[in-house]
Write a protein that holds these residues in place. Structure first.
Motif, short mmCIF file in Angstrom:
data_model
loop_
_atom_site.label_atom_id
_atom_site.label_comp_id
_atom_site.label_asym_id
_atom_site.label_seq_id
_atom_site.Cartn_x
_atom_site.Cartn_y
_atom_site.Cartn_z
N SER A 124 0.81 -1.24 0.00
CA SER A 124 0.00 0.00 0.00
C SER A 124 0.83 1.27 0.00
N TYR A 125 2.07 1.19 -0.50
CA TYR A 125 2.88 2.39 -0.66
C TYR A 125 2.63 3.04 -2.02
N LEU A 126 1.97 2.33 -2.91
CA LEU A 126 1.75 2.81 -4.26
C LEU A 126 0.40 2.28 -4.74
N VAL A 127 -0.27 3.09 -5.58
CA VAL A 127 -1.59 2.70 -6.07
C VAL A 127 -1.49 1.94 -7.38
N THR A 128 -0.77 2.48 -8.35
CA THR A 128 -0.60 1.83 -9.65
C THR A 128 0.88 1.77 -10.02
N ASN A 129 1.23 0.82 -10.86
CA ASN A 129 2.62 0.65 -11.27
C ASN A 129 2.86 1.41 -12.57
N PRO A 130 3.73 2.43 -12.57
CA PRO A 130 3.98 3.20 -13.80
C PRO A 130 4.67 2.41 -14.90
N VAL A 131 5.31 1.29 -14.54
CA VAL A 131 6.00 0.48 -15.56
C VAL A 131 4.98 -0.14 -16.52
N LYS A 132 3.71 -0.22 -16.10
CA LYS A 132 2.68 -0.74 -16.99
C LYS A 132 2.57 0.09 -18.26
N GLY A 133 2.93 1.35 -18.18
CA GLY A 133 2.84 2.22 -19.35
C GLY A 133 4.07 2.18 -20.24
N VAL A 134 5.01 1.29 -19.94
CA VAL A 134 6.24 1.16 -20.72
C VAL A 134 6.16 -0.10 -21.56
N ARG A 135 6.35 0.05 -22.85
CA ARG A 135 6.34 -1.11 -23.75
C ARG A 135 7.73 -1.69 -23.86
N PHE A 136 7.88 -2.94 -23.49
CA PHE A 136 9.19 -3.59 -23.52
C PHE A 136 9.61 -3.85 -24.97
N PHE A 137 10.92 -3.85 -25.18
CA PHE A 137 11.46 -4.10 -26.52
C PHE A 137 11.30 -5.58 -26.88
N PRO A 138 11.01 -5.88 -28.14
CA PRO A 138 11.02 -7.29 -28.56
C PRO A 138 12.43 -7.84 -28.45
N GLU A 139 12.54 -9.09 -28.05
CA GLU A 139 13.84 -9.70 -27.85
C GLU A 139 14.08 -10.80 -28.87
N PRO A 140 14.97 -10.56 -29.83
CA PRO A 140 15.25 -11.60 -30.83
C PRO A 140 15.88 -12.81 -30.18
N THR A 141 15.40 -13.98 -30.55
CA THR A 141 15.92 -15.21 -29.96
C THR A 141 17.29 -15.59 -30.52
N GLY A 142 17.48 -15.30 -31.80
CA GLY A 142 18.78 -15.60 -32.40
C GLY A 142 19.01 -17.10 -32.58
N ARG A 143 20.21 -17.47 -33.01
CA ARG A 143 20.55 -18.87 -33.24
C ARG A 143 21.06 -19.48 -31.94
#
Length: 378
Positions: free
Chosen positions: A147-166
């Motif tokens: 209860s120190y925070l109401v919502t998580n601001p990281v929800k508004g950040v779109r993570f980068f796609p991560e290429p799997t590679g070989r």
């Protein structure tokens, strides 16, 4: 009591601390801040919430007004996971950037700006940047739970796609070159990884009291999944362990050469011994984790089924293990044969054969039923 070096309304410097003073429905409310800038930001947000009818006193309760730095410090003091070193690294990063901000002051827009700057610097890849933000997301989720925070601001950040590679694994020739270059002592460390598929931290923290040579089992008290797992050792792995002299003076299979009673630092071995050896023998694109990939790949190519490989690797789900499935299409071939129509599917070929005028039967092998005779259609 007076304002210090300014006349900002609602901002008060009292007894060496900055405070926000707000009047709501004729009642006075006080909120503490760490700096004047923080107090001004909090005052502006409080006033905006009041105007828009979104003011909830418990949201800004002084007892709940923690800075990110204070919350990260509290979090790290209580963490017991195996990723402690990485979390300390992420914690230092976020404390340096946003440490003085209250948890409620951190916005998604600010985090997106930080993400863009990290990408522009190009000194961290998409995968690494995502790990920094994933760590912050986890830390702030815990703050929400308390209860120190109401919502998580990281929800508004779109993570980068991560290429799997070989998927990189060592060939027989590469393993031979590596063995020839390394000293017997150092090769034993690498060979043990190739024989067991252990993670870096698992191998370099392996203890003699967790090794049962009679049953050929090494117990990992705290694996990546947070659970105890039991690693089945090959005969070669048992032989390597039996040849180690550390049993006489250290609790660890691979002890520190400098500090008695301590485990060898895995990263030091990788940086000082393993990586230079890779460079000398001309092996590119390999890391220590490549040894783990090599263990799994060799098992699959030897015909070990995917479920068994999952158990040997200690994967909590089959998803990670399926990366190796393409190395052994046998299980897919068995599956497709089970779904086959068998002799019924041979109708087209039989009809074509009838044009020759022969009345001989065609012998067809069916994967499920053995051998069946199919008369030609006249």
């Amino acid at each position: 009591m007076s304002r210090r070096h300014g006349k900002d309304r609602g901002i008060v410097f009292k007894n060496g601390l900055w405070w926000v003073r707000l009047y709501i429905n004729g009642r006075e409310k006080w909120y503490r801040a760490d700096s004047k800038t923080q107090a001004k930001t909090l005052y502006g947000r409080l006033k905006a919430d009041v105007r828009e009818g979104r003011y909830f006193p418990e949201k800004y309760d002084a007892s709940k007004a923690l800075t990110l730095q204070a919350w990260i410090t509290r979090y790290l003091e209580g963490i017991t996971s195996r990723g402690l070193r990485n979390m300390h690294q992420y914690g230092r990063f976020w404390k340096k950037l946003l440490g003085r901000k209250l948890l409620a002051e951190i916005s998604a827009d600010e985090l997106r700006h930080i993400q863009a700057k990290m990408k522009a610097k190009a000194n961290r890849g998409p995968h690494t940047i995502n790990r920094y933000f994933a760590a912050l997301r986890h830390i702030l989720n815990l703050a929400i739970g308390e209860s120190y925070l109401v919502t998580n601001p990281v929800k508004g950040v779109r993570f980068f796609p991560e290429p799997t590679g070989r998927l990189k694994f060592l060939t027989e020739a590469e393993i031979a070159r590596l063995r020839e270059y390394l000293s017997p002592e150092h090769w034993a460390v690498v060979a043990f990884s190739l024989e067991t598929g252990l993670r870096l931290s698992e191998q370099f923290h392996a203890r003699w009291d967790c090794l049962n040579t009679e049953q050929g089992i090494l117990t990992i008290p705290l694996s990546k999944s947070g659970k105890t797992r039991h690693v089945i050792l090959s005969e070669s792995a048992i032989t390597i362990a039996a040849g180690l002299s550390s049993w006489s003076h250290s609790p660890f299979l691979f002890p520190s050469p400098l500090i008695p009673g301590q485990a060898m630092q895995g990263r030091n071995f990788v940086v000082k011994i393993y990586e230079p050896a890779l460079k000398q023998v001309g092996i590119e694109g390999a890391t220590w984790h490549t040894l783990r990939h090599t263990f799994a790949s060799r098992a699959v190519m030897a015909g070990v089924d995917i479920r068994s490989v999952q158990e040997l690797m200690g994967h909590s789900t089959i998803t990670m293990t399926m990366r190796y499935a393409h190395l052994s299409p046998a299980h897919l071939r068995t599956a497709v044969n089970k779904a086959s129509l068998g002799v019924i599917a041979m109708k087209t070929g039989s009809a074509t054969g009838s044009k020759t005028g022969s009345n001989a039967n065609v012998v067809v092998r069916d994967e499920r039923r053995g051998i069946a005779e199919v008369p030609k259609i006249s």
